[in-house]
Scaffold this active site. Structure first.
Site, short mmCIF file in Angstrom:
data_model
loop_
_atom_site.label_atom_id
_atom_site.label_comp_id
_atom_site.label_asym_id
_atom_site.label_seq_id
_atom_site.Cartn_x
_atom_site.Cartn_y
_atom_site.Cartn_z
N ALA A 134 0.84 -1.19 -0.17
CA ALA A 134 0.03 -0.07 0.07
C ALA A 134 0.82 1.13 -0.01
O ALA A 134 0.33 2.41 0.16
CB ALA A 134 -1.02 -0.02 1.26
N HIS A 186 8.82 -4.86 2.22
CA HIS A 186 8.59 -4.54 0.93
C HIS A 186 9.56 -4.86 -0.09
O HIS A 186 10.52 -3.94 -0.82
CB HIS A 186 8.28 -2.92 0.90
CG HIS A 186 6.94 -2.49 1.75
ND1 HIS A 186 5.94 -2.60 1.00
CD2 HIS A 186 7.02 -2.20 3.04
CE1 HIS A 186 4.86 -2.20 2.05
NE2 HIS A 186 5.52 -2.10 3.12
N HIS A 207 6.29 -6.54 8.98
CA HIS A 207 4.92 -7.16 8.77
C HIS A 207 5.39 -8.71 7.88
O HIS A 207 4.98 -8.80 6.82
CB HIS A 207 3.89 -6.28 8.16
CG HIS A 207 4.29 -5.51 7.08
ND1 HIS A 207 4.90 -6.14 5.79
CD2 HIS A 207 4.11 -4.34 6.63
CE1 HIS A 207 5.20 -4.79 4.91
NE2 HIS A 207 4.44 -3.94 5.77
N ARG A 218 11.67 -24.83 -3.15
CA ARG A 218 12.62 -24.86 -4.07
C ARG A 218 13.18 -23.32 -4.26
O ARG A 218 14.29 -23.26 -4.50
CB ARG A 218 12.53 -25.43 -5.31
CG ARG A 218 12.71 -26.89 -5.62
CD ARG A 218 12.65 -27.39 -6.94
NE ARG A 218 11.24 -27.21 -7.52
CZ ARG A 218 10.16 -28.08 -7.59
NH1 ARG A 218 10.19 -29.04 -6.76
NH2 ARG A 218 9.33 -27.62 -8.07
N ASP A 262 0.02 -1.99 12.57
CA ASP A 262 0.31 -1.59 11.13
C ASP A 262 -0.86 -0.56 10.94
O ASP A 262 -1.44 -0.61 10.19
CB ASP A 262 0.25 -2.64 10.20
CG ASP A 262 0.90 -1.79 8.91
OD1 ASP A 262 0.99 -0.46 8.67
OD2 ASP A 262 0.81 -2.77 7.74
N ALA A 296 -4.43 -2.16 3.07
CA ALA A 296 -3.49 -0.95 3.44
C ALA A 296 -3.63 -0.57 4.87
O ALA A 296 -4.34 0.08 5.30
CB ALA A 296 -4.34 0.32 2.49
#
EC number: 3.5.1.-
Length: 371
Positions: A134, A186, A207, A218, A262, A296
């Site tokens: 987000a 991120h 997060h 793998r 968050d 978000a």
């Protein structure tokens, strides 16, 4: 003076807590030695919750600056959070700098009725443009001089970045040397790039599971690096961001997994439209989403996080550690996140149904609310 089942570093005790000048000055035991809190009707007294990833609350967004940060800190105190990190969003340099100036001022002195702002969590802009979640599409490569400038403005305690980007391993090492906790997040980085970041000093994951390369047998990805090697990682236990089965896997793998909200401006507010940094979001049915449906942030508060984790079968003492002590230890704080003589009187009082009854921030009594 508070009386109840007190969760101390040595386990449950039945007794009274005496507070003076914002700190715990005495623990007077009614019963000598450990107790089973299920065998009496006294309330639970736990360390106050510590939230290291907070974007907003009460209609206010961290990126709006000082007054909004105060509103946010007051809202979360009413849900049991006694200290937090104000968390930024990816934004242009001039915007981030201006916000950091105001957050730095708020961090110097705790406003009445508010959680203590321990500092700032800089989430972005040094993230993967291909794994924004987000975050707005303004990700950039970290430059040391710029990052050090931010550190000179505000007490930045945590920085989230993508370690696969060229030059970022060096940034990780430089920040770690200055006492900043660097978290991987991120990111589209591989397992090997995650391990390399940990070797350079990265100490956590932002997060966990969300906005990072996932686990495949793998190609273990960044999630695999966390599960195989992390001592600390943050996780959002709203039961929307992460499936309970994945939460259980993380709990078994990461010894000091701790929980964050968050949360956004929508926390503690009715359904409707809100801001998350430069973007509009909508709260509906307990979730916060961008216009394209992307999650978000959240509407989570820490008291709800506690009840969610207990509903998964975790013992209350373990849940408490994941909402307070592990986060304090992660930042190297020894006088919060635990109930002992000399520690700050950051406390939450819960009834037998785990409903929050009162928050104490540095000894100040704060009336609670319910979402």
């Amino acid at each position: 003076m508070l009386t109840g089942n007190i969760l101390t570093p040595a386990g449950w005790r039945h007794g009274r807590i005496e507070i003076e000048a914002g700190r715990i000055v005495a623990l007077d035991l009614i019963e000598a030695g450990p107790v089973d809190p299920s065998r009496n009707d006294a309330p639970y007294i736990l360390p106050g919750f510590i939230d290291l990833h907070v974007h907003g609350g009460g209609g206010a967004d961290t990126m709006e600056g000082g007054e909004a940060a105060v509103t946010m800190a007051r809202l979360h105190a009413r849900y049991g959070t006694t200290s937090l990190l104000a968390t930024t969003m990816t934004a242009p340099r001039h915007t981030l700098r201006a916000v950091l100036v105001e957050l730095g001022e708020i961090a110097r002195e705790r406003p009445t009725g508010a959680a203590r702002m321990l500092g700032v969590h800089l989430e972005g802009p040094y993230i993967s443009p291909s794994k924004l979640g987000a975050q707005p599409p303004e990700a950039i490569v970290a430059v040391l001089d710029e990052v050090l400038d931010y550190l000179s403005i505000a007490p930045i305690k945590v920085v989230t970045l993508a370690p696969e980007i060229s030059g970022h391993p060096r940034i990780i090492a430089e920040l770690t040397a200055r006492g900043v906790r660097v978290q991987i997040g991120h990111t589209l980085g591989s397992y090997d790039e995650g391990v390399n970041a940990l070797r350079h000093g990265a100490s956590g994951f932002t997060h966990l599971f969300n906005a990072m390369s996932g686990l495949h047998h793998r190609e273990p990805g960044m999630v695999g690096a966390a599960l195989a090697h992390a001592d600390y990682a943050e996780l959002i236990p709203d039961l929307l961001h992460v499936h309970p089965g994945a939460i259980r896997a993380a709990l078994r793998a990461i010894p000091n997994l701790y929980c964050v909200t968050d949360s956004t401006a929508a926390a503690g507010m009715p359904d409707g439209e809100y801001r998350l940094g430069s973007q509009g979001v909508v709260k509906c049915l307990g979730a916060v989403r961008l216009s394209d449906g992307t999650l978000a942030g959240s509407t989570l508060t820490m008291d709800k996080a506690l009840r969610n984790l207990v509903s998964l079968g975790l013992p209350l003492a373990d849940v408490s550690n994941r909402l307070s002590r592990h986060a304090a230890d992660y930042l190297g704080i020894t006088d919060r996140g635990r109930i002992e003589v000399g520690a700050w009187a950051d406390l939450v009082l819960l009834d037998r149904a785990l409903a929050l009854q009162m928050t104490y921030v540095e000894g100040e009594e704060i009336v609670v609310e319910y979402a």
